[in-house]
Design a protein around this motif. Structure first.
Motif, PDB file in Angstrom:
ATOM      1  N   TRP A 184       6.273  -8.127  -1.635  1.00 30.27           N
ATOM      2  CA  TRP A 184       7.105  -8.818  -2.624  1.00 30.27           C
ATOM      3  C   TRP A 184       7.260  -7.996  -3.901  1.00 30.27           C
ATOM      4  N   LEU A 185       6.163  -7.477  -4.421  1.00 30.82           N
ATOM      5  CA  LEU A 185       6.227  -6.699  -5.656  1.00 30.82           C
ATOM      6  C   LEU A 185       7.071  -5.438  -5.491  1.00 30.82           C
ATOM      7  N   LEU A 186       6.906  -4.761  -4.364  1.00 28.94           N
ATOM      8  CA  LEU A 186       7.581  -3.488  -4.154  1.00 28.94           C
ATOM      9  C   LEU A 186       8.965  -3.634  -3.524  1.00 28.94           C
ATOM     10  N   GLY A 187       9.211  -4.766  -2.843  1.00 30.92           N
ATOM     11  CA  GLY A 187      10.465  -4.903  -2.098  1.00 30.92           C
ATOM     12  C   GLY A 187      10.532  -3.942  -0.936  1.00 30.92           C
ATOM     13  N   GLN A 188       9.380  -3.658  -0.323  1.00 24.38           N
ATOM     14  CA  GLN A 188       9.289  -2.691   0.765  1.00 24.38           C
ATOM     15  C   GLN A 188       8.458  -3.268   1.900  1.00 24.38           C
ATOM     16  N   GLU A 189       8.719  -2.789   3.112  1.00 25.44           N
ATOM     17  CA  GLU A 189       7.904  -3.187   4.254  1.00 25.44           C
ATOM     18  C   GLU A 189       6.707  -2.253   4.401  1.00 25.44           C
ATOM     19  N   ILE A 190       5.608  -2.799   4.877  1.00 24.58           N
ATOM     20  CA  ILE A 190       4.421  -2.005   5.158  1.00 24.58           C
ATOM     21  C   ILE A 190       4.545  -1.443   6.563  1.00 24.58           C
ATOM     22  N   THR A 191       4.382  -0.128   6.689  1.00 27.46           N
ATOM     23  CA  THR A 191       4.638   0.541   7.967  1.00 27.46           C
ATOM     24  C   THR A 191       3.375   0.991   8.691  1.00 27.46           C
ATOM     25  N   ALA A 192       2.268   1.136   7.974  1.00 26.08           N
ATOM     26  CA  ALA A 192       1.023   1.577   8.612  1.00 26.08           C
ATOM     27  C   ALA A 192      -0.165   1.109   7.783  1.00 26.08           C
ATOM     28  N   VAL A 193      -1.294   0.896   8.461  1.00 27.62           N
ATOM     29  CA  VAL A 193      -2.507   0.399   7.818  1.00 27.62           C
ATOM     30  C   VAL A 193      -3.696   1.237   8.278  1.00 27.62           C
ATOM     31  N   THR A 194      -4.567   1.574   7.329  1.00 26.48           N
ATOM     32  CA  THR A 194      -5.846   2.195   7.639  1.00 26.48           C
ATOM     33  C   THR A 194      -6.933   1.378   6.956  1.00 26.48           C
ATOM     34  N   VAL A 195      -7.929   0.948   7.714  1.00 29.04           N
ATOM     35  CA  VAL A 195      -9.031   0.176   7.151  1.00 29.04           C
ATOM     36  C   VAL A 195     -10.319   0.982   7.275  1.00 29.04           C
ATOM     37  N   LEU A 196     -10.969   1.202   6.134  1.00 27.93           N
ATOM     38  CA  LEU A 196     -12.224   1.954   6.071  1.00 27.93           C
ATOM     39  C   LEU A 196     -13.378   0.981   5.816  1.00 27.93           C
ATOM     40  N   ARG A 197     -14.569   1.346   6.308  1.00 25.90           N
ATOM     41  CA  ARG A 197     -15.714   0.442   6.224  1.00 25.90           C
ATOM     42  C   ARG A 197     -16.900   1.162   5.584  1.00 25.90           C
ATOM     43  N   PRO A 198     -17.204   0.837   4.339  1.00 19.49           N
ATOM     44  CA  PRO A 198     -18.444   1.373   3.781  1.00 19.49           C
ATOM     45  C   PRO A 198     -19.647   0.657   4.398  1.00 19.49           C
TER      46      PRO A 198
END
Length: 339
Positions: A184-198
């Protein structure tokens, strides 16, 4: 539409009971017409003292109750698809708490069913779109005064997680708010996700991967990072900083009262989301009631609900595999081009 809007509230848990209170005591132009929950005693408790309300164990019975003209869904996520489709069949406008439908396949079925109606009936309850600070940040970014957004840095912390909380729920329940807020803030779609775990915090329950760190890539070339920490132990904190080409803007730094005494200052920290976002929830429900009474639908759409579920699913896969995961979105139905 004249008179008060009769609302059926589905779900009488923590969120649902608070919405019953809000509709009865805070919001104008509406009344609670029915409350449904499989735990009928809980539904009775939520509806206690409200004149003319009926109580039901089954959601569809509440939809068919006398005087119901709209539906607020606050039941657990897996029950949302059936309730939404039942509301569509009756032509009832809906405010549906997030997640609209937890799994993207079900969320897409809902969006496509609404698209076949040829009109929007659904507003999804991403309340940050109604928070005063988020609205100011959105207006600043849209106005372009500090240039093109390059990055968002986000923090999402809870005092503690419920007993049933899983590692995946840090993404598909908690971070789902950041997913929608970023889109919503950016007006853009999210295309990829990376989740890191400490390394998990000592305060996290055994087996819970908490905290986590998510990175989103967007189709506009922006990056979004999210620290999610649901057993921080000290308070409920939500912050967001937008870094742009010609400046930055930060929200969420302080929301409690600061008390100075005995040579020091102590600042209160909200302890849960109903405290931090109470005004946002009030504005959200009021805006929904006002729009519904004039025959309109505003706010996050069913497509937004689907997109959030699709991004969250990619995030859960990245959490499991440890690798960057591409978000796969279906074609957007034409109905939502105007959303």
């Amino acid at each position: 539409m004249s008179g008060l809007l009769g609302v059926a509230v589905l779900g009488a848990g923590h969120m649902g009971a608070d919405h019953v209170r809000r509709l009865d005591r805070v919001v104008s132009g509406a009344r609670v017409a029915a409350v449904a929950d499989p735990d009928v005693e809980r539904a009775k408790d939520a509806a206690a003292g409200i004149e003319g309300v009926t109580v039901h164990a089954e959601a569809e019975a509440a939809l068919d109750a006398p005087g119901v003209g709209a539906v607020l869904i606050a039941s657990p996520g897996p029950a949302h698809e059936e309730a939404l489709l039942a509301a569509f069949a009756r032509g009832l406008p809906v405010l549906c708490e997030k997640p609209m439908v937890p799994d993207p396949a079900g969320a897409l079925r809902v969006a496509e069913a609404e698209a076949r109606l040829g009109r929007r009936l659904t507003q999804v309850g991403f309340m940050r779109r109604h928070d005063a600070e988020y609205l100011r940040l959105k207006a600043l970014l849209d106005g372009g005064r500090i240039g093109r957004p390059l990055m968002l840095h986000c923090v999402h912390r809870n005092v503690s997680s419920p007993p049933h909380f899983t590692s995946a729920m840090l993404i598909d329940s908690s971070v789902s708010h950041e997913i929608d807020a970023a889109r919503w803030l950016l007006g853009q779609e999210i295309t990829a996700v990376t989740v890191l775990r400490p390394r998990p915090s000592a305060g996290a329950p055994e087996g819970l991967l908490d905290p986590q760190f998510a990175v989103f890539e967007t189709d506009g070339g922006a990056l979004v990072d999210v620290e999610v920490f649901v057993n921080c132990g000290f308070g409920y904190e939500v912050r967001c900083e937008a870094v742009c080409e010609a400046g930055s803007a930060r929200i969420g730094a302080a929301h409690g009262m600061a008390v100075t005494s005995a040579g020091g200052t102590r600042e209160e920290v909200p302890q849960d989301y109903l405290v931090r976002f109470s005004d946002a929830y009030d504005r959200e429900v009021q805006a929904w009631v006002d729009a519904t009474r004039r025959g309109a639908v505003t706010g996050a759409s069913a497509w937004d609900g689907y997109a959030a579920s699709a991004v969250a699913e990619a995030g859960v896969r990245s959490l499991t595999t440890g690798v960057r995961t591409v978000v796969e979105l279906a074609d957007r139905p034409g109905l939502y081009d105007l959303a």
